[in-house]
Design a protein around this motif. Structure first.
Motif, short mmCIF file in Angstrom:
data_model
loop_
_atom_site.label_atom_id
_atom_site.label_comp_id
_atom_site.label_asym_id
_atom_site.label_seq_id
_atom_site.Cartn_x
_atom_site.Cartn_y
_atom_site.Cartn_z
N GLU A 195 0.89 -1.32 -0.13
CA GLU A 195 -0.11 -0.19 0.04
C GLU A 195 0.97 1.14 -0.04
OE1 GLU A 195 -2.09 2.02 3.75
OE2 GLU A 195 -2.88 0.19 3.28
N ALA A 196 1.89 0.93 0.88
CA ALA A 196 3.04 2.24 0.90
C ALA A 196 3.60 2.57 -0.42
CB ALA A 196 3.68 1.99 2.13
N ALA A 197 3.80 1.28 -1.34
CA ALA A 197 4.64 1.44 -2.41
C ALA A 197 3.76 1.99 -3.65
CB ALA A 197 5.08 0.13 -2.74
N GLY A 198 2.70 1.83 -3.69
CA GLY A 198 1.83 2.24 -5.01
C GLY A 198 1.90 1.25 -5.75
N PRO A 199 1.42 1.17 -6.95
CA PRO A 199 0.99 0.11 -7.73
C PRO A 199 2.43 0.00 -8.62
CG PRO A 199 -0.09 2.09 -8.47
CD PRO A 199 0.42 2.39 -7.29
N GLN A 200 3.46 0.94 -8.66
CA GLN A 200 4.65 0.95 -9.42
C GLN A 200 5.37 -0.33 -9.01
OE1 GLN A 200 3.53 3.38 -7.89
NE2 GLN A 200 3.83 5.40 -8.94
N LEU A 201 5.52 -0.42 -7.80
CA LEU A 201 6.67 -1.51 -6.95
C LEU A 201 5.69 -2.90 -6.77
CD1 LEU A 201 8.53 0.77 -4.88
CD2 LEU A 201 9.56 -0.52 -6.90
N ALA A 202 4.76 -2.99 -7.53
CA ALA A 202 4.19 -4.39 -7.27
C ALA A 202 4.97 -5.47 -7.64
CB ALA A 202 2.86 -4.51 -8.16
N ARG A 203 5.13 -6.51 -6.89
CA ARG A 203 6.17 -7.58 -7.12
C ARG A 203 5.84 -8.36 -8.60
NH1 ARG A 203 7.36 -11.32 -2.76
NH2 ARG A 203 6.88 -9.33 -1.69
N GLY A 204 6.75 -9.19 -8.79
CA GLY A 204 6.45 -9.85 -10.25
C GLY A 204 7.39 -9.39 -11.13
N THR A 205 8.94 -9.02 -10.91
CA THR A 205 9.64 -8.76 -11.76
C THR A 205 10.67 -10.01 -12.07
OG1 THR A 205 9.63 -6.51 -11.04
CG2 THR A 205 11.57 -6.98 -12.70
N TYR A 206 10.61 -10.29 -13.29
CA TYR A 206 11.46 -11.64 -13.45
C TYR A 206 12.53 -11.21 -14.28
CZ TYR A 206 7.89 -13.53 -10.41
OH TYR A 206 7.30 -14.15 -9.47
N PRO A 207 13.59 -11.95 -14.50
CA PRO A 207 14.79 -11.68 -15.39
C PRO A 207 14.71 -12.17 -16.74
CG PRO A 207 15.54 -13.28 -13.76
CD PRO A 207 14.09 -12.88 -13.31
N THR A 208 14.80 -11.59 -17.61
CA THR A 208 15.23 -12.13 -19.03
C THR A 208 16.40 -11.63 -19.63
OG1 THR A 208 13.79 -10.19 -19.75
CG2 THR A 208 12.37 -12.30 -19.68
N PRO A 209 17.62 -12.35 -19.18
CA PRO A 209 18.77 -11.91 -19.42
C PRO A 209 19.11 -11.82 -21.21
CG PRO A 209 19.04 -14.18 -18.44
CD PRO A 209 17.68 -13.60 -18.54
N GLY A 210 18.41 -12.41 -21.89
CA GLY A 210 18.38 -12.18 -23.60
C GLY A 210 19.29 -13.45 -24.14
N PRO A 211 19.49 -13.22 -25.39
CA PRO A 211 20.12 -14.26 -26.26
C PRO A 211 21.52 -14.61 -26.07
CG PRO A 211 19.99 -11.95 -27.36
CD PRO A 211 19.34 -11.79 -26.20
N ALA A 212 22.24 -13.95 -25.25
CA ALA A 212 23.55 -14.40 -24.89
C ALA A 212 23.59 -15.16 -23.92
CB ALA A 212 24.52 -13.15 -24.40
N PHE A 213 22.46 -15.66 -23.01
CA PHE A 213 22.21 -16.79 -22.13
C PHE A 213 21.40 -18.02 -22.64
CE2 PHE A 213 23.69 -13.03 -20.05
CZ PHE A 213 24.63 -13.27 -19.24
N THR A 214 21.42 -19.03 -21.94
CA THR A 214 20.94 -20.02 -22.16
C THR A 214 20.64 -20.79 -20.87
OG1 THR A 214 20.82 -22.12 -23.47
CG2 THR A 214 23.01 -21.70 -22.66
N ASP A 215 19.84 -22.07 -20.94
CA ASP A 215 19.67 -22.68 -19.72
C ASP A 215 19.22 -22.05 -18.70
OD1 ASP A 215 20.55 -24.84 -21.22
OD2 ASP A 215 22.67 -24.82 -20.24
N VAL A 216 18.18 -21.23 -18.89
CA VAL A 216 17.36 -20.15 -17.72
C VAL A 216 16.67 -21.14 -16.97
CG1 VAL A 216 16.32 -18.13 -17.15
CG2 VAL A 216 17.62 -18.10 -19.28
N LEU A 217 16.90 -21.26 -15.64
CA LEU A 217 16.46 -22.17 -14.74
C LEU A 217 15.82 -21.24 -13.38
CD1 LEU A 217 18.58 -25.11 -14.41
CD2 LEU A 217 16.32 -25.01 -15.72
N ARG A 218 14.58 -21.55 -12.98
CA ARG A 218 14.21 -21.26 -11.58
C ARG A 218 14.10 -22.15 -10.69
NH1 ARG A 218 8.60 -17.99 -10.32
NH2 ARG A 218 8.23 -19.06 -8.50
N THR A 219 14.42 -21.99 -9.49
CA THR A 219 14.33 -22.94 -8.50
C THR A 219 13.98 -22.34 -7.09
OG1 THR A 219 16.20 -23.93 -9.27
CG2 THR A 219 15.50 -24.75 -7.08
N ASP A 220 13.16 -22.50 -6.59
CA ASP A 220 12.34 -21.99 -5.24
C ASP A 220 13.05 -22.76 -3.98
OD1 ASP A 220 11.03 -20.43 -6.76
OD2 ASP A 220 9.23 -21.31 -6.23
N VAL A 221 13.63 -22.02 -2.91
CA VAL A 221 14.01 -22.54 -1.87
C VAL A 221 13.21 -22.07 -0.74
CG1 VAL A 221 15.86 -22.63 -0.27
CG2 VAL A 221 16.37 -22.68 -2.80
#
Ligand SMILES: C[S@@+](CC[C@H](N)C(=O)[O-])C[C@H]1O[C@@H](n2cnc3c(N)ncnc32)[C@H](O)[C@@H]1O
Length: 247
Positions: free
Chosen positions: A155-181
């Motif tokens: 509420e303090a952050a306002g809508p601009q800082l809503a979470r959910g930003t995920y990385p897309t490092p682009g074509p120089a990278f492969t094997d992009v994996l996500r793991t939750d701990v």
């Protein structure tokens, strides 16, 4: 978020660096295991802050170089980890030579970067086959009291800082994996108020609004049935680890 506001939030980390170091959680071992491959030797911790992740990398015997643009954060980092080579720099302009590290880690900071510029710089400083490891510690807001705590901060952050930003490092990278701990950070009740105060959006509030926000957080912790009257509180976290390999 517009560029001026973004810069103001990013710069806010210069204030209260010692408080940041004291109350922000570190990263669980299982996440650090994923962030850096076992054969890595030279590691860049980018946006290293006060060195929360840097310390865990050093403890593993890695040769770590840290880059951080905020003076206050860098001072705290140098004081805590004098053995680490620390540079003033940004993700968009990394002060390291081409192909000089085996791994780059970015903890709790990728969302501050100009992503294409940062991805190009990370790709430049990594040796071929090197890895990029990005991590965020997210509180598990599916747990009701944690959801209520987060709602106050969002509420303090306002809508601009809503979470959910995920990385897309682009074509120089492969094997992009996500793991939750999943893990718990056990804290004193007042630490939840202090933690709220280290968020960038709480740092940039006018003093009366900041005090009001922290008052609402203190009241929630004192009155919610899951936290009221406890002297230690387990805060559930889902630490999201993203890894990618440079081609
Ligand atoms: C939430 S802190 C995380 C610090 C540290 N990695 C940790 O895990 O505690 C975010 C950091 O990103 C830094 N930062 C912000 N914009 C940046 C940029 N463009 N390049 C590099 N670092 C940046 C801030 O100065 C701050 O230290």
């Amino acid at each position: 978020m517009d560029p001026d506001r973004h810069a103001e939030h990013a710069a806010a980390f210069t204030q209260n660096a010692d408080e940041y170091a004291a109350v922000r959680p570190g990263y669980p071992d299982a996440a650090v295991d994923l962030l850096v491959p076992p054969d890595a030797h030279d590691v860049l911790d980018l946006a290293a802050g006060t060195g929360k992740l840097t310390a865990a990398l050093v403890a593993r015997g890695l040769h770590v170089v840290a880059v951080e643009p905020a003076d206050g954060m860098r001072r705290e980092l140098v004081a805590r980890l004098p053995q680490v080579e620390v540079h003033d720099g940004t993700a968009e302009s990394v002060p390291l030579p081409d192909a000089s590290v085996d791994a780059v880690t970015v903890a709790q900071a990728w969302h501050w970067f100009d992503e294409p510029a940062a991805a190009a710089e990370v790709s430049r400083v990594l040796r071929p086959g090197g890895t990029l490891g990005i991590v965020w510690n997210d509180r598990d807001e599916d747990v009701p009291w944690v959801g209520a705590y987060g709602a106050l901060l969002h509420e303090a952050a306002g809508p601009q800082l809503a979470r959910g930003t995920y990385p897309t490092p682009g074509p120089a990278f492969t094997d992009v994996l996500r793991t939750d701990v999943r893990w718990d950070h056990v804290v004193a009740p007042e630490d939840l108020v202090r933690l709220a105060g280290t968020r960038s959006y709480a740092l940039v509030l006018p003093p009366d609004e900041r005090a009001a926000l922290l008052g609402r957080v203190r009241e929630l912790v004192a009155t919610h049935p899951a936290t009221a009257g406890r002297d230690r509180i387990a805060v559930p976290y889902v630490t999201r680890v993203y890894t990618a390999r440079r081609l």
